[in-house]
Design an enzyme around this catalytic site. Structure first.
Site, PDB file in Angstrom:
ATOM      1  CE1 TYR A   1       0.002   1.388  -7.014  1.00  0.00           C
ATOM      2  CE2 TYR A   1      -2.115   0.572  -7.796  1.00  0.00           C
ATOM      3  CZ  TYR A   1      -1.123   0.617  -6.823  1.00  0.00           C
ATOM      4  OH  TYR A   1      -1.276  -0.097  -5.659  1.00  0.00           O
TER       5      TYR A   1
ATOM      6  CG  HIS B   1       0.935  -3.749   2.477  1.00  0.00           C
ATOM      7  ND1 HIS B   1       1.603  -2.565   2.703  1.00  0.00           N
ATOM      8  CD2 HIS B   1      -0.067  -3.458   1.600  1.00  0.00           C
ATOM      9  CE1 HIS B   1       1.047  -1.597   1.989  1.00  0.00           C
ATOM     10  NE2 HIS B   1       0.027  -2.103   1.318  1.00  0.00           N
TER      11      HIS B   1
ATOM     12  CG  ASP C   1      -2.150  -0.011  -0.608  1.00  0.00           C
ATOM     13  OD1 ASP C   1      -0.961  -0.355  -0.590  1.00  0.00           O
ATOM     14  OD2 ASP C   1      -2.804   0.121  -1.658  1.00  0.00           O
TER      15      ASP C   1
END
Length: 369
Positions: free
Chosen positions: A285, A340, A173
């Site tokens: 982010y 994921h 990730d």
């Protein structure tokens, strides 16, 4: 006449660039507004359903026993001279053996590599780091301290402070994104690169902004651009969003039992319930769009790319497209039935594929300090 034409072409080029920049940020902020509106509606609905519990959350005072499991390794700290930050990591295996360094994603911490810490300590010095802003590592204030260049430099400094000049690097990730970029900028420090469910950064930039399906899947990335609201939404009703995140059928961990062990879930809740523990991770982010689109640079290292067939967050096509940016050899393994969170969902399969890749070639043991 020629000079006039040259000036007109230059003006047109600059105008086109400005229009593209304006369009780029207009798209981002517009989608952020949509995501914020949806989040506020969900919050309002939660308040109407549970008015007395919505804003109830508490810090977990004591860590669950699994975080102090000695079979996983030893808890250590290293302070980087240049940045002054202290990083926490868990290490196992003999010092001096080849370094196998693990970088986690969001919302995770070193504990997400627990199955790999046990598995690879016989042949490697295995180190799972709490990345900048996570867990017991330092949490610098200010979103600007989480730009990609700082995250890449952290990896270089950690490797050197551990007494090594190169490593086998594994990332999942967000850790995968940093691992790709580290291999691009410091190719001499990466012997082999293993990435789980994260495409090459240039592929991610292309798909995230130009493919409607992936744009929809990235809605949380746009939502996380906002100040304070994401922290609130992840915390309401005693961290209900985090509690439901891992065992969910969509993006969550796809175990046969459909969930993590309750003790494993409590480990995540313990870490992210600490004061300010969500802001550092969310700041990753809040810097991503200032770095995209990234330059299209190749990776020189051999790469193993592992991908969950049912990843609800990223399109599978992104894995294949990453081949274009690997100069050496890229081995892609699509793991059937997995989502994921590969290293936690299918640890046995992931470990087997990693062993095969790491042992290829004569120099697999020659990664010492």
């Amino acid at each position: 006449m020629a000079r006039l034409l040259h000036n007109l072409l230059l003006l047109a080029a600059r105008l086109t660039l400005k229009i593209r920049v304006i369009g780029y940020w207009s798209l981002i902020y517009s989608y952020c507004g949509v995501c914020a509106s949806v989040a506020l509606l969900k919050l309002l609905w939660t308040i109407l359903q549970k008015p007395s519990k919505t804003f109830q959350w508490g810090v977990r005072e004591a860590p669950p026993a699994c975080l102090n499991d000695t079979s996983l390794g030893t808890h250590c700290y290293v302070r980087i001279k240049e940045s002054g930050l202290r990083f926490h990591y868990v290490a196992a295996g003999e010092r001096g053996k080849p370094l196998l360094l693990f970088l986690h994603g969001f919302p995770e911490f070193w504990f997400s590599w627990r199955h790999q810490l046990r598995e690879f300590k016989s042949e490697f010095r295995v180190v799972a780091v709490d990345m900048r802003g996570y867990g017991e590592s330092d949490v610098p204030a200010g979103a600007e301290n989480y730009r990609l260049e700082h995250l890449i430099t952290d990896v270089r400094d950690i490797v050197e402070c551990l007494g090594y000049n190169r490593c086998h690097l594994v990332g999942h990730d967000w850790g995968g994104m940093v691992a790709w970029l580290f291999a691009i900028h410091y190719p001499e420090m990466v012997t082999k690169l293993i990435v789980l469910n994260c495409p090459h950064p240039s592929v991610f930039a292309d798909y995230a902004l130009r493919r409607p399906l992936q744009l929809a899947k990235c809605s949380c990335i746009f939502f996380f651009q906002l100040p304070r609201l994401p922290e609130l939404m992840l915390s309401v009703d005693d961290f209900k969003a985090l509690k439901g995140f891992f065992p969910s059928r969509g993006a969550g961990v796809r175990w046969k039992s459909s969930s993590l062990r309750s003790e494993d879930t409590e480990a995540y809740l313990y870490v992210f319930s600490q004061p300010g523990a969500l802001t550092g991770p969310l700041n990753y982010y809040r810097n991503i769009f200032s770095s995209l689109p990234l330059t299209q640079q190749e990776v020189r290292s051999s790469v193993l790319l592992l991908w969950g067939e049912r990843d609800a967050l990223l399109e599978q096509e992104m894995a294949e497209a990453s081949r274009l940016y690997v100069r050496n050899h890229l081995r892609l393994n699509i793991i059937s039935g997995a989502g994921h969170w590969l290293q936690q969902e299918q640890p046995d399969i992931v470990n087997t594929l990693m062993w095969t890749f790491l042992k290829e070639g004569e120099g697999w043991r020659c990664c010492r300090s």
